[in-house]
Motif scaffolding. Structure first.
Motif, PDB file in Angstrom:
ATOM      1  N   GLY A  95       0.774  -1.225   0.000  1.00  0.00           N
ATOM      2  CA  GLY A  95       0.000   0.000   0.000  1.00  0.00           C
ATOM      3  C   GLY A  95       0.808   1.278   0.000  1.00  0.00           C
ATOM      4  N   GLY A  96       2.116   1.160   0.096  1.00  0.00           N
ATOM      5  CA  GLY A  96       2.937   2.353   0.038  1.00  0.00           C
ATOM      6  C   GLY A  96       2.940   2.965  -1.347  1.00  0.00           C
ATOM      7  N   GLY A  97       3.504   4.167  -1.437  1.00  0.00           N
ATOM      8  CA  GLY A  97       3.578   4.840  -2.724  1.00  0.00           C
ATOM      9  C   GLY A  97       3.923   6.288  -2.553  1.00  0.00           C
ATOM     10  N   SER A  98       3.719   7.042  -3.619  1.00  0.00           N
ATOM     11  CA  SER A  98       4.003   8.469  -3.609  1.00  0.00           C
ATOM     12  C   SER A  98       2.700   9.242  -3.608  1.00  0.00           C
ATOM     13  CB  SER A  98       4.837   8.843  -4.829  1.00  0.00           C
ATOM     14  OG  SER A  98       6.088   8.196  -4.795  1.00  0.00           O
ATOM     15  N   VAL A  99       2.643  10.283  -2.792  1.00  0.00           N
ATOM     16  CA  VAL A  99       1.432  11.080  -2.666  1.00  0.00           C
ATOM     17  C   VAL A  99       1.838  12.510  -2.365  1.00  0.00           C
ATOM     18  CG1 VAL A  99       1.188  10.574  -0.199  1.00  0.00           C
ATOM     19  CG2 VAL A  99      -0.840  11.158  -1.545  1.00  0.00           C
ATOM     20  N   GLN A 100       0.978  13.435  -2.726  1.00  0.00           N
ATOM     21  CA  GLN A 100       1.247  14.832  -2.400  1.00  0.00           C
ATOM     22  C   GLN A 100       0.814  15.143  -0.974  1.00  0.00           C
ATOM     23  OE1 GLN A 100      -0.570  17.241  -5.521  1.00  0.00           O
ATOM     24  NE2 GLN A 100       1.448  17.405  -6.487  1.00  0.00           N
ATOM     25  N   ALA A 101       1.417  16.158  -0.411  1.00  0.00           N
ATOM     26  CA  ALA A 101       1.065  16.592   0.936  1.00  0.00           C
ATOM     27  C   ALA A 101      -0.437  16.857   1.020  1.00  0.00           C
ATOM     28  CB  ALA A 101       1.852  17.843   1.311  1.00  0.00           C
ATOM     29  N   GLY A 102      -1.026  16.416   2.132  1.00  0.00           N
ATOM     30  CA  GLY A 102      -2.457  16.540   2.318  1.00  0.00           C
ATOM     31  C   GLY A 102      -3.241  15.333   1.856  1.00  0.00           C
ATOM     32  N   GLY A 103      -2.588  14.430   1.139  1.00  0.00           N
ATOM     33  CA  GLY A 103      -3.243  13.239   0.638  1.00  0.00           C
ATOM     34  C   GLY A 103      -3.320  12.131   1.658  1.00  0.00           C
TER      35      GLY A 103
END
Length: 124
Positions: free
Chosen positions: A8-16
């Protein structure tokens, strides 16, 4: 040996938001209590959330109010719901199992079994 597998890990923008999962053997929740940790290279592993056999939870101040730990006994899966993510949440995230329940420890020394980790990257 207890096999734990995070996903479930990954890259996301702040606030996501992200939801991490930890797949465990069928007997795990009846014998162990579970926790989530994270680690940044060059720093100590940080305990961030734990859940006890009675369902009680404990969180590090750094994630309190934003992260939620839960477990699905029927699916043998531990979860970490992460909301309002910040760049400082970027780390490798690990699930872990401890034999001693009734003590909501966030200390890594109290945990016996560990998964391989899943990377979370939060960009600003």
């Amino acid at each position: 040996q207890v096999q734990l597998a995070e996903s479930g890990g990954g890259s996301v923008q702040a606030g996501g938001s992200l939801r991490l999962s930890c797949a465990a053997p069928g007997y795990i929740f009846s014998r162990y209590c579970m926790g989530w940790f994270r680690q940044v290279p060059g720093k100590e592993r940080e305990g961030i959330a734990t859940i006890d056999s009675d369902g009680s939870t404990n969180y590090a101040d750094s994630v309190k109010g934003r992260f939620t730990i839960s477990q699905d006994n029927a699916e043998n899966t531990l979860y970490l719901q992460m909301n309002s993510l910040k760049p400082e949440d970027t780390a490798m995230y690990y699930c872990a199992a401890r034999e001693r329940c009734g003590w909501p420890s966030l200390y890594s020394r109290d945990y016996k079994y560990w998964g391989q980790g899943t990377q979370v990257t939060v960009s600003s």
